[in-house]
Design a protein around this motif. Sequence first.
Motif, short mmCIF file in Angstrom:
data_model
loop_
_atom_site.label_atom_id
_atom_site.label_comp_id
_atom_site.label_asym_id
_atom_site.label_seq_id
_atom_site.Cartn_x
_atom_site.Cartn_y
_atom_site.Cartn_z
N VAL A 152 0.86 -1.07 -0.12
CA VAL A 152 0.02 0.01 -0.10
C VAL A 152 0.83 1.48 -0.17
O VAL A 152 1.73 1.56 0.95
N LEU A 153 0.63 2.11 -0.99
CA LEU A 153 1.53 3.24 -1.17
C LEU A 153 0.69 4.42 -0.57
O LEU A 153 -0.83 4.56 -0.82
N ASP A 154 1.31 5.47 0.00
CA ASP A 154 0.67 6.72 0.32
C ASP A 154 0.27 7.43 -0.73
O ASP A 154 1.56 7.97 -1.55
N ARG A 155 -0.86 7.94 -1.36
CA ARG A 155 -1.07 8.35 -2.42
C ARG A 155 -0.54 9.96 -2.43
O ARG A 155 -0.37 10.68 -3.41
N ARG A 156 -0.27 10.41 -1.23
CA ARG A 156 0.27 11.80 -0.86
C ARG A 156 1.54 11.95 -1.45
O ARG A 156 2.01 12.98 -1.91
N VAL A 157 2.27 10.69 -1.44
CA VAL A 157 3.70 10.94 -2.14
C VAL A 157 3.57 10.47 -3.59
O VAL A 157 4.66 10.96 -4.22
N TYR A 158 2.60 10.32 -4.13
CA TYR A 158 2.43 10.34 -5.43
C TYR A 158 1.19 10.93 -5.82
O TYR A 158 0.27 10.24 -6.52
N PRO A 159 1.47 12.31 -5.95
CA PRO A 159 0.19 13.06 -6.32
C PRO A 159 -0.45 12.86 -7.66
O PRO A 159 -1.57 13.39 -7.86
N HIS A 160 0.65 12.34 -8.60
CA HIS A 160 0.25 12.17 -10.07
C HIS A 160 -0.60 10.98 -10.22
O HIS A 160 -1.21 10.90 -11.30
N VAL A 163 0.36 -3.57 -6.36
CA VAL A 163 0.80 -2.32 -5.99
C VAL A 163 -0.47 -1.40 -5.80
O VAL A 163 -1.20 -1.27 -6.80
N ALA A 164 -0.77 -0.89 -4.52
CA ALA A 164 -2.16 -0.31 -4.16
C ALA A 164 -2.09 1.21 -3.47
O ALA A 164 -1.02 1.51 -3.21
N LEU A 165 -2.95 1.87 -3.76
CA LEU A 165 -3.04 3.39 -3.35
C LEU A 165 -4.22 3.37 -2.49
O LEU A 165 -5.35 2.80 -2.54
N THR A 166 -3.77 4.30 -1.24
CA THR A 166 -4.92 4.50 -0.31
C THR A 166 -6.07 5.40 -0.88
O THR A 166 -5.80 6.15 -2.26
N ARG A 167 -7.29 5.24 -0.70
CA ARG A 167 -8.40 6.06 -1.10
C ARG A 167 -8.59 7.45 -0.44
O ARG A 167 -8.67 7.45 0.71
N ARG A 168 -8.98 8.43 -1.36
CA ARG A 168 -9.18 9.74 -0.33
C ARG A 168 -10.80 9.71 0.10
O ARG A 168 -10.89 10.03 0.97
N ASP A 169 -11.64 8.98 -0.41
CA ASP A 169 -12.90 8.71 -0.12
C ASP A 169 -13.39 7.45 -0.13
O ASP A 169 -13.25 6.68 -1.17
#
Length: 340
Positions: free
Chosen positions: A68-76, A136-142
């Motif tokens: 799980v990746l922190d999506r804030r580190v990968y804003p694109h 390879v997964a991203l956290t969700r904002r909502d």
Amino acid sequence: MGHTEDILNDIRAQIDAHPEPLAEARKRLELVRSSASGFKGAKRTYASGSLAQHTFIHPVGDGDGGLVLDRRVYPHLGPDGGGQTPRDIAAELCALLGPAVRKVYPNARCGTSKRGPKLTFGQPVDGQDPTVDLVVALTRRDGSGLWIPNLKQNRWEASDPEKHVELFTSGSLALRRTRRRIVRLLKAWNKQYSEPGFSSHNLTVWAWEFVTPGMGMAGGLQTVLNKAAARVASGSATLDPAGVSPNVRLLVSRDVAARRLRTAAGGVTRALASDSDRQAVQTALSTVFYNYLTDPSPRGLGARIAALRQPAPVSTATLGLGGAAVTLPPTRAFGDGTGQ
């Protein structure tokens, strides 16, 4: 214990994963997870699928997990960021994992599967060479769950593999044990078909939904098959238990799926109705687990003799022979057909 439960246990002895390759699969998954934790923006790793749910059957295939990746580190990246698709980040992770894993397994290679890097090892154990699939997964904002890749379509999809493990391993010790055994039996039944009708996830969801405390293995299996058959025949959907992904999809047409489930449910029901008669139970279950049981009745013996008399190849499974499946050439009563 009745004969139905007893014979199902005999089948379990044939289908359960062997300890050594199973332990090797766990070791490999741990190595890949540990290596992935050094990737930029890593928040956590997790185990998922059959390894985490203890439902592997023989032979051991792929161990599943995720990073799980922190999506804030990968804003694109991803639907909650700049919209960049997952192919490049999966390739970057693969570039880290390949060299790291080769320090332990020199023949290891990193390719990709539908959901992310796929590690092969080139080092069989007991004739099996378990692979590792790492999402390879991203956290969700909502909303709950994660964004996970669909690399075939190069897009992100919502899912919650961590919640699935939590649900499928929940309950009392007795319930978890019964559910695991039923899932393994369902997997073995499903894999007998050249075109399996259901994903392992689908079978696991049904076992989670329909097996309740106090059920035995035989009664639970009957319940799952009956309820699944009724649902499929009615046209109703099987929902994602985590409430994140789309409905669970059948792998064959609804008519074929319903017919297979009804046939299997009928076999288990007939076995339980004759539970004190071992031969009758085995005859009934041989219609369900036909790669693992022979029909001991005179009718079953007659069918095997008839198969041998046909001028066409016949499989060892048809004859009720154990060991690796092979196709036998047609036989003749005597002579080689040349008159000599």
